[in-house]
Design a protein around this motif. Structure first.
Motif, short mmCIF file in Angstrom:
data_model
loop_
_atom_site.label_atom_id
_atom_site.label_comp_id
_atom_site.label_asym_id
_atom_site.label_seq_id
_atom_site.Cartn_x
_atom_site.Cartn_y
_atom_site.Cartn_z
N GLU A 107 80.30 26.04 32.50
CA GLU A 107 80.51 25.11 33.61
C GLU A 107 81.11 23.79 33.16
OE1 GLU A 107 77.80 26.78 32.98
OE2 GLU A 107 77.45 28.06 34.72
N GLU A 124 88.28 28.77 35.81
CA GLU A 124 87.83 28.71 37.20
C GLU A 124 87.61 30.12 37.76
OE1 GLU A 124 89.27 27.01 41.58
OE2 GLU A 124 90.58 26.81 39.83
N LEU A 127 84.33 31.63 36.36
CA LEU A 127 83.12 31.12 37.00
C LEU A 127 82.96 31.68 38.42
CD1 LEU A 127 83.28 27.41 35.78
CD2 LEU A 127 81.71 29.18 34.99
N LEU A 128 84.08 31.80 39.14
CA LEU A 128 84.03 32.39 40.48
C LEU A 128 83.59 33.85 40.41
CD1 LEU A 128 87.24 30.94 42.16
CD2 LEU A 128 84.88 30.54 42.87
N ASN A 129 84.11 34.57 39.41
CA ASN A 129 83.73 35.97 39.24
C ASN A 129 82.24 36.11 38.96
OD1 ASN A 129 86.41 36.65 39.60
ND2 ASN A 129 86.82 36.98 37.44
N GLU A 130 81.69 35.20 38.14
CA GLU A 130 80.26 35.24 37.84
C GLU A 130 79.43 35.07 39.11
OE1 GLU A 130 79.23 32.32 34.85
OE2 GLU A 130 79.04 33.91 33.35
N LYS A 131 79.84 34.16 39.98
CA LYS A 131 79.12 33.93 41.23
C LYS A 131 79.19 35.16 42.14
CE LYS A 131 79.65 28.90 41.37
NZ LYS A 131 80.27 27.75 42.10
N GLU A 132 80.37 35.77 42.20
CA GLU A 132 80.53 36.94 43.06
C GLU A 132 79.74 38.13 42.53
OE1 GLU A 132 84.69 37.69 43.53
OE2 GLU A 132 84.95 36.07 44.98
N ASP A 133 79.64 38.25 41.23
CA ASP A 133 78.89 39.36 40.63
C ASP A 133 77.42 39.34 41.06
OD1 ASP A 133 81.16 40.20 39.34
OD2 ASP A 133 80.62 39.36 37.40
N LYS A 134 76.86 38.12 41.23
CA LYS A 134 75.45 37.99 41.58
C LYS A 134 75.16 38.41 43.02
CE LYS A 134 74.71 34.24 38.24
NZ LYS A 134 74.45 32.80 38.06
N LYS A 135 76.21 38.46 43.84
CA LYS A 135 76.02 38.77 45.27
C LYS A 135 76.16 40.26 45.56
CE LYS A 135 78.03 34.34 46.71
NZ LYS A 135 79.18 33.73 47.43
N SER A 154 88.56 37.61 49.20
CA SER A 154 88.40 36.75 48.02
C SER A 154 89.54 36.97 47.04
CB SER A 154 87.06 37.06 47.33
OG SER A 154 86.94 36.35 46.13
#
Length: 475
Positions: A107, A124, A127-135, A154
């Motif tokens: 971050e 960037e 980090l976006l991919n990491e957030k999407e993976d959690k969903k 997306s």
């Protein structure tokens, strides 16, 4: 701030001289990577390409470093700070500088210099991919059409953002390829995961209910993209993809209707499909090793190990991977349930040598930690504190795997405010880690009062861990 600016000027000036020399001698190409590490985990930075260490660069008294790449192939390289790893893109004559705070690693990572906009964009996207993976588990309960619509929207937004970057800057064809792949393969990976994330129905039924065009992109997959062989979105996609197509194939010749990652024949199908579809040796060997390691790490059925190993050896072309795999398999055979725990040597707080076997007087939970993995260090000690209250019938032993003195060990634990209880360290860390196959660091041993292994692959954070403990107490 001023010193940071001066450091960047030095690198940029060096780059200018480099460009002049390159004009005189086009065959000589180099680039600079440097930066500042806040709260460093070690006093060095490791520069890597693939799994190969190019150099170890010492940090100066201001926690800064500078490194020159000479006669190199443009592409994705990596740096390792002693605990975490991240990629960066670098091309001929670049002068790239990074700044990060290890407390917030990804971050906080920011690039400056030429090629900065490209690297910041890739960061960037990461980090976006990491957030999407959690969903994905939550979104997996949507219909296939709804699921696809969310991730496709997306993907399209990211591609539009990429087009703006390309229009504003003279981005290279190499960056364009890598950036587009980051976006597309992340989208494809989510689609591969969808049937496994939808737990409302069996995986077999999930496949049957997919729209006919759900996997249309598979017709254009490049299984042998050497440019992307070290890029995590590409490699992650390939791993999910082969998990998926092997499962679909497995369903055609078995009576199974649900996903069982421990099934031998399903894993053999994976090895076969990888061998058939991937010709690039680096990519193929990477995937083969991942499949074997994943299977051995979770399967308790040691009778299946030899067949997996023989098929792996017949398909892998990497001698080192084969040697590691053979030792890995042999090690886990030694650690199969019913065998005695190996008598590795430990050191206690008084620096006295003691055999691990001698410590075991009642059912025991054996766990490991390293200063390199702060989050695991903290969470494992907190979890053991909880378990000790709930299951006092067990003995809990912590072993540090680093080369530390006891005082250094205590200082680290105090820094993170965790309970110091039954703490030991290996006398010979490298040899002991190999003997007990401590990879990953999260693995836990459950041992009975006779010193016999009950489970050498337990997960103290797993859903069934406490049930396993209760089962042992009720025997």
């Amino acid at each position: 701030m001023k010193s940071n600016f001066l450091f960047l000027i030095v690198i940029l000036v060096a780059s200018t001289f480099s460009c002049k020399k390159d004009k005189e001698d086009a065959s000589f190409n180099k680039a600079y990577i440097g930066g500042e590490i806040i709260n460093p985990n070690s006093d060095y930075i490791v520069i890597m390409q693939s799994d190969i260490t190019l150099d170890t660069v010492k940090l100066n008294h201001q926690n800064r470093f500078s490194y020159t790449l000479k006669d190199f192939e443009p592409g994705l390289y990596g740096f390792f700070d002693g605990r975490e790893f991240q990629n960066f893109l670098i091309e001929h004559n670049d002068s790239l500088m990074l700044r990060l705070n290890t407390l917030y690693f990804d971050e906080s990572l920011v690039f400056t210099g030429n090629r900065a906009k490209e690297n910041n964009f890739l960061m960037e996207m990461y980090l976006l991919n990491e957030k999407e993976d959690k969903k994905i588990l939550d979104l997996g309960q949507k219909t296939a059409k709804e699921f696809d619509s969310i991730y496709r929207a997306s993907r399209d937004w990211k591609l539009r953002k990429l087009e703006k970057i390309k229009l504003k800057n003279e981005t290279s064809s190499l960056f364009n390829e890598i950036a587009e792949a980051s976006i597309n393969y992340e989208y494809y990976a989510h689609k591969e995961l969808y049937p496994l994330a939808n737990y409302k129905i069996s995986e077999l039924d999930a496949f049957k209910n997919l729209p006919k065009d759900f996997y249309n992109y598979r017709e254009n997959i490049d299984y042998n993209n050497a440019t992307l062989k070290d890029h995590s979105p590409y490699l992650s996609f390939l791993r999910f993809h082969f998990n998926n197509i092997a499962l679909q194939q497995h369903f055609t010749h078995s009576k199974d209707s649900t996903y069982n990652k421990l099934d031998l024949h399903y894993n053999l199908d994976k090895l076969e499909l990888i061998d058939k579809r991937v010709s690039n040796e680096d990519i193929k060997n990477n995937l083969l090793s991942f499949v074997l390691g994943q299977f051995i790490n979770v399967s308790k059925n040691t009778e299946d190990y030899d067949e997996m190993l023989q098929v792996f050896k017949a398909k892998s072309t990497n001698k080192k991977d084969i040697e590691v795999a053979e030792e890995f398999v042999n090690s886990y055979k030694r650690l199969k349930p019913g065998n005695k725990i190996p008598p590795v040597k430990l050191l206690n707080k008084n620096n006295k040598e003691i055999s691990l076997y001698e410590l075991i007087k009642k059912p025991t939970i054996l766990y490991f930690w390293s200063k390199k993995y702060k989050n695991h260090l903290i969470s494992s000690h907190k979890r053991i504190k909880e378990l000790n209250v709930k299951y006092p019938e067990f003995q809990y032993i912590a072993i540090n795997v680093d080369s530390l003195s006891y005082q250094e060990q205590v200082n680290i634990l105090n820094r993170y405010d965790v309970r110091i209880y039954n703490e030991y360290r290996f006398k010979t860390p490298k040899q002991s880690k190999e003997t007990l196959t401590i990879k990953p660091i999260q693995k836990v041993f459950i041992i009975n009062k006779k010193g016999e292994i009950i489970n050498a692959k337990a997960n103290m954070f797993g859903i069934g861990f406490e049930q396993e403990l209760l089962g042992i107490l009720n025997q």
